[in-house]
Design an enzyme around this catalytic site. Structure first.
Site, PDB file in Angstrom:
ATOM      1  N   GLY A   1       3.862  -0.274  -1.394  1.00  0.00           N
ATOM      2  CA  GLY A   1       3.744  -0.863  -2.725  1.00  0.00           C
ATOM      3  C   GLY A   1       4.975  -0.610  -3.568  1.00  0.00           C
ATOM      4  O   GLY A   1       5.403  -1.473  -4.342  1.00  0.00           O
TER       5      GLY A   1
ATOM      6  N   ILE B   1      -1.533  -1.225  -4.118  1.00  0.00           N
ATOM      7  CA  ILE B   1      -2.682  -0.398  -3.771  1.00  0.00           C
ATOM      8  C   ILE B   1      -2.238   1.057  -3.684  1.00  0.00           C
ATOM      9  O   ILE B   1      -1.432   1.418  -2.824  1.00  0.00           O
ATOM     10  CB  ILE B   1      -3.291  -0.842  -2.424  1.00  0.00           C
ATOM     11  CG1 ILE B   1      -3.712  -2.313  -2.473  1.00  0.00           C
ATOM     12  CG2 ILE B   1      -4.475   0.038  -2.061  1.00  0.00           C
ATOM     13  CD1 ILE B   1      -4.259  -2.838  -1.154  1.00  0.00           C
TER      14      ILE B   1
ATOM     15  N   TYR C   1       0.847  -1.201   0.000  1.00  0.00           N
ATOM     16  CA  TYR C   1       0.000   0.000   0.000  1.00  0.00           C
ATOM     17  C   TYR C   1       0.880   1.248   0.000  1.00  0.00           C
ATOM     18  O   TYR C   1       1.763   1.393   0.847  1.00  0.00           O
ATOM     19  CB  TYR C   1      -0.907  -0.022   1.235  1.00  0.00           C
ATOM     20  CG  TYR C   1      -1.804   1.190   1.390  1.00  0.00           C
ATOM     21  CD1 TYR C   1      -2.435   1.768   0.292  1.00  0.00           C
ATOM     22  CD2 TYR C   1      -2.020   1.760   2.639  1.00  0.00           C
ATOM     23  CE1 TYR C   1      -3.264   2.871   0.429  1.00  0.00           C
ATOM     24  CE2 TYR C   1      -2.859   2.865   2.789  1.00  0.00           C
ATOM     25  CZ  TYR C   1      -3.461   3.407   1.683  1.00  0.00           C
ATOM     26  OH  TYR C   1      -4.283   4.510   1.822  1.00  0.00           O
ATOM     27  N   CYS C   2       0.656   2.154  -0.945  1.00  0.00           N
ATOM     28  CA  CYS C   2       1.339   3.450  -1.026  1.00  0.00           C
ATOM     29  C   CYS C   2       2.857   3.224  -1.093  1.00  0.00           C
ATOM     30  O   CYS C   2       3.335   2.506  -1.968  1.00  0.00           O
ATOM     31  CB  CYS C   2       0.931   4.309   0.161  1.00  0.00           C
ATOM     32  SG  CYS C   2       1.494   6.033   0.081  1.00  0.00           S
ATOM     33  N   LEU C   3       3.637   3.799  -0.197  1.00  0.00           N
ATOM     34  CA  LEU C   3       5.089   3.584  -0.220  1.00  0.00           C
ATOM     35  C   LEU C   3       5.436   2.113  -0.058  1.00  0.00           C
ATOM     36  O   LEU C   3       6.447   1.642  -0.590  1.00  0.00           O
ATOM     37  CB  LEU C   3       5.767   4.375   0.905  1.00  0.00           C
ATOM     38  CG  LEU C   3       5.579   5.887   0.960  1.00  0.00           C
ATOM     39  CD1 LEU C   3       6.460   6.476   2.048  1.00  0.00           C
ATOM     40  CD2 LEU C   3       5.894   6.531  -0.367  1.00  0.00           C
TER      41      LEU C   3
END
Length: 581
Positions: free
Chosen positions: A316, A340, A312-314
């Site tokens: 990812g 994500i 998720y975010c960083l």
């Protein structure tokens, strides 16, 4: 002539340290913002306009047109004149009925006219650098948000009405709120979660245990909720810029609980909240001591099974780096990769990094050199500035002038629970990825060898959100441009967080989904969008089904004995790192 070889003297080092200290002071005074990029952007804009008589004429005509509309609106004697300007769809500062009555309706329309003019004035135009146009538009919006009549008690009918009705009690309560928030900011503390939003009791409360811990993260293994589970476990790699439990909020909003209830064995990385003495943690540490260590630990607990990984975010981005490195090493332990709201290309990284240049990175590096990390308030200000009208000024009006308390929500409690960023890692991230965009350009090296996203063969599921100002969906979409593997792409309604916290029980949500076979040709995001119909509901069930198709089937859910990592015995989820402040 003998070539002079530069040498570094003790005096040079002292001068260098003096410069860094001076820039650290400037960074503290400017909230970490370098003045160079804004000054350069305005210089470019004024220079362009100054030598473009046609553009000057266009600006003058647009201003005259807006003024004429305002005059016609003021002169309209009908009971309900048609307003010439409308609020932007996300702007709720003028929703109160008092703004519909004169003289406040004129103030509102005057503000909208200025807003419209500056949107036109800062449009991308031939001859003007697109970056300078975007920068001046952002700064103009920030200035307008500050000067909005809704921010001033004597111009805001809602505040005036509340003051008259309460005899000024709203201002007294608002002053108390302000003093409380001021001292909280000075002390760099945050309020304890309110009743009903306690971490480990109401939020982050999915049953599980800590099964591994090192100096960087704790690994949570969630207890099975079904008699049989998918053979392949799921590992979540959250962003370390915030606490992990955005993925495990209240039970009705928890993506973790949803997967567990659907028959998956789920693991979660819970990152530590770095202290100044951990300033030397690197991006490679987050990959090797974080992601790869978690994968190795899971392989030891559930041997001979591949792993579904979710970033998720960083998280990812570091997962994509890890997956590309594993592909280079012929390591095929990944059953799938889900990204994500995560970017692998940073050419269009959104407004958060609009002013990122060498001067900005240097200023942040020197501030972190002084502090050891990028601290919590500095991170919060950066995110809030993107939607200042809503996240800063509207909240201030409600809290300090109307005297209203903040209404707690599970997502709001998580947003307030900010973390720090270690200096070395953040510098490497900003320089290597955002500033130089090495990953998608094929210049990002791990262990002194370049990695390539095109080496990844594990299937991918990529989720973007329509209103994301941190990872714009067109930027996330470009994952398809830099990979050749089997890839499913989802564009869902909502923002960076609200689009992800998207349980099937919610209403008014929709998403678009498509599948690209391995090796297929690339379609641009706008072409893709025109071809995809929206589906009502949450993307969670579609993802769950996709994970099942990439799994090898169900096996009995076996109980496990959590290791003893604490003298008091096995440590239950959410562990200890999530409580670090």
């Amino acid at each position: 002539m003998e070539k002079r070889v530069p040498t570094t003297t003790v005096s040079d080092k002292a001068h260098h340290s003096l410069d860094r200290g001076a820039r650290a002071v400037i960074a503290r005074l400017s909230a970490g913002v370098s003045p160079h990029a804004p000054m350069q952007a305005w210089a470019d804009w004024f220079s362009y306009v100054g030598q473009s008589p046609g553009r000057q004429l266009g600006l003058w005509e647009h201003a005259q047109s807006n003024l004429a509309k305002l005059v016609a609106y003021a002169a309209d004697t009908s009971q309900d004149p048609e307003p010439p300007f409308e609020a932007q769809r996300y702007d709720h500062r003028f929703d109160d009925a008092g703004w519909q009555m004169p003289p406040y309706s004129f103030l509102k329309q005057g503000f909208f006219a200025w807003q419209d003019f500056w949107e036109f004035a800062t449009e991308r135009t031939r001859g003007l650098s697109p970056r300078a146009a975007d920068q001046t538009r952002f700064m103009a919006r920030q200035a307008l948000d500050f000067m909005s009549p809704s921010n001033f008690p004597w111009l805001n009918p809602e505040i005036i009405h509340a003051t008259v009705q309460s005899g000024g009690a709203n201002l007294v309560t608002g002053a108390q709120h302000f003093v409380h928030d001021y001292w909280k900011a000075v002390a760099q503390t945050h309020d304890a979660p309110p009743e009903g939003y306690r971490i480990g009791e109401d939020l982050a409360c999915t049953s599980g245990h800590i099964v591994f811990r090192n100096e960087l993260f704790e690994l949570i293994r969630y207890a099975p909720a079904t008699g049989t589970v998918q053979a392949e476990p799921v590992l979540f790699v959250p962003a370390w810029i915030m606490k992990y439990y955005v993925l495990d909020l209240s039970p009705d909003n928890s993506l973790v609980k949803y997967l567990v209830d659907q028959g998956f064995t789920v693991f979660m990385i819970s990152w530590c909240n770095p202290q100044p003495e951990q300033a030397d943690l690197s991006l490679e540490d987050y990959r090797e001591l974080g992601v790869m260590t978690a994968i190795n630990q899971i392989n030891g607990m559930i041997p001979e099974r591949k792993i579904h990984t979710v970033g998720y975010c960083l998280g990812g981005t570091i997962l994509a780096i890890s997956a590309a490195t594993m592909a280079r090493e012929r390591d095929d332990r990944l059953a799938s990769i889900t990204l994500i709201a995560a970017q692998v290309d940073f050419a269009d990284a959104g407004e958060l990094l609009l002013f990122l240049d060498e001067s900005q990175v240097t200023l942040l590096e020197d501030m972190m050199w002084d502090q050891g990390c990028l601290d919590k308030p500095q991170m919060a200000r950066a995110f809030s500035s993107i939607r200042a009208g809503d996240l800063i000024y509207s909240r201030s009006v409600r809290r300090y002038f109307l005297g209203e308390p903040d209404e707690p929500t599970d997502l709001g409690v998580w947003v307030a629970d900010t973390t720090r960023m270690p200096a070395r890692m953040h510098s490497e991230y900003l320089r290597g990825l955002f500033l130089e965009n090495r990953l998608s350009a094929g210049r990002f090296a791990v262990a002194n060898r370049v990695i390539a996203l095109k080496d990844i063969s594990a299937p991918m599921f990529v989720i973007a959100t329509e209103a994301d100002h941190i990872a714009p969906w067109r930027s996330v979409y470009k994952t398809q441009l830099f990979t050749d593997c089997d890839l499913t792409f989802v564009l869902t309604s909502g923002g960076h967080n609200t689009g992800i916290v998207n349980p099937p029980s919610g209403t008014g949500r929709y998403f678009r989904i498509s599948h690209r076979p391995a090796g297929a040709f690339y379609n641009g995001p706008d072409v893709w969008l025109a071809q995809q119909a929206a589906r009502q509901g949450s993307w969670w069930p579609a993802w769950k089904t996709w994970l099942e198709t990439k799994s090898s089937g169900q096996v009995p859910a076996l109980p496990f004995d959590p290791p003893v990592l604490d003298p008091a015995g096995p440590l239950a989820a959410p562990g200890t790192y999530v409580h670090q402040t």
